[in-house]
Design an enzyme around this catalytic site. Structure first.
Site, PDB file in Angstrom:
ATOM      1  CD  GLU A 120       5.297   9.171   7.447  1.00 49.45           C
ATOM      2  OE1 GLU A 120       5.883   9.632   6.688  1.00 49.45           O
ATOM      3  OE2 GLU A 120       4.099   8.931   7.410  1.00 49.45           O
ATOM      4  CD  GLU A 140       3.637   4.442   5.606  1.00 49.25           C
ATOM      5  OE1 GLU A 140       3.452   5.124   6.548  1.00 49.25           O
ATOM      6  OE2 GLU A 140       4.913   4.039   5.362  1.00 49.25           O
TER       7      GLU A 140
END
Length: 266
Positions: A120, A140
């Site tokens: 990210e 995730e």
């Protein structure tokens, strides 16, 4: 220069090198690391002597994402920095480049793990170099979590949607070669040389007119989601003033005199 126990800061000429420095945890994000990152971005923005930034990790890893022990409520190292988060509740998002875009070009030098929060943060950088054994991925969903660092917005704008959705929905790892094939990174280099390559790219950027570099970067991001006609108008608005700078005149003189230019941000 600042830095914390989990984030080291050094200068390499006109390049600021920020190193995620928690190798025993594959540089998983900690409060001291986030504070150090935020301070590093601000230093780069405010110091005109800095023309580029390289972000890398210590110990053969880039970043393994958020400290899951902290997420589970078992505490986070560096409680002495808690007042920084109280003063600016958005600090962690700025540190991860979700809510802050540095003025100067940011080059990622990746070795080893660059997963979850690491991938990210990567999406907030401008140019990306990786060692051939580096690993990428957004894990995730496999943990029942959401990649809230910006990936559901940014990733499909940076790589083809089919690849973005596969990465987001499968939670599988990607090799450096596969990451390069889908456009997530730009260079794959022998292991242990990502920082060297990133610094070489930074050196090329540093040799260019800093006002022009910053204006070009700003224009690319500013116009990314505009219609073409609006984008072209915005480009002219941002680009024309660069031609009136002393640096632009110096660039022309240096070219005609066949010598390296000396830029002064004027």
């Amino acid at each position: 220069m600042g830095g914390t126990e989990h984030l080291t800061v050094q200068r390499e000429g006109a390049t600021l090198v920020l190193t995620l420095n928690r190798p025993e945890a594959k540089n998983a994000l900690s409060l001291p690391m986030l504070v150090g990152l935020y301070d590093g971005w601000i230093e780069a923005d405010e110091d005109d002597a800095i023309r580029s930034v390289v972000l890398t990790g210590a110990g053969g890893a880039f970043c393994a994402g958020m400290d899951l022990k902290a997420l589970a409520g078992k505490g986070m190292e560096g409680q002495q920095y808690r007042d920084r988060l109280t003063a600016d509740p958005d600090l962690h998002w700025k540190a991860m480049l979700r809510h802050h875009r540095p003025r100067k070009p940011v080059i990622a030098a990746v070795e080893g793990h660059c997963v979850a929060g690491g991938t990210e943060i990567l999406q907030g950088t401008d140019i990306r170099v990786a060692g051939e054994s580096a690993t990428f991925g957004l894990f995730e969903v496999k943990r029942g979590l959401f990649p809230i660092g910006g990936s559901t917005v940014r990733l499909a704008r940076q790589i083809p949607r089919t690849h973005a959705l596969e990465m987001l929905l499968t939670g599988r790892p990607y090799s450096a070669r596969e990451a390069a094939d889908i456009g997530l990174i730009g260079h794959v280099v022998p292991d242990g040389t990502a920082l060297e390559k990133a610094l070489a790219i930074a050196g090329q950027i540093n040799a260019c007119g800093p006002l022009a570099v910053e204006a070009v970067k700003a224009s690319v991001y500013e116009t990314a989601e505009m219609a073409e006609t609006d984008g072209l108008a915005a480009e002219l608005k941002r680009g024309w003033p660069v031609f009136d700078t002393a640096d632009a005149k110096e660039g022309a003189r240096a070219f005609s005199e066949k010598r390296p230019p000396v830029y002064r941000r004027e």
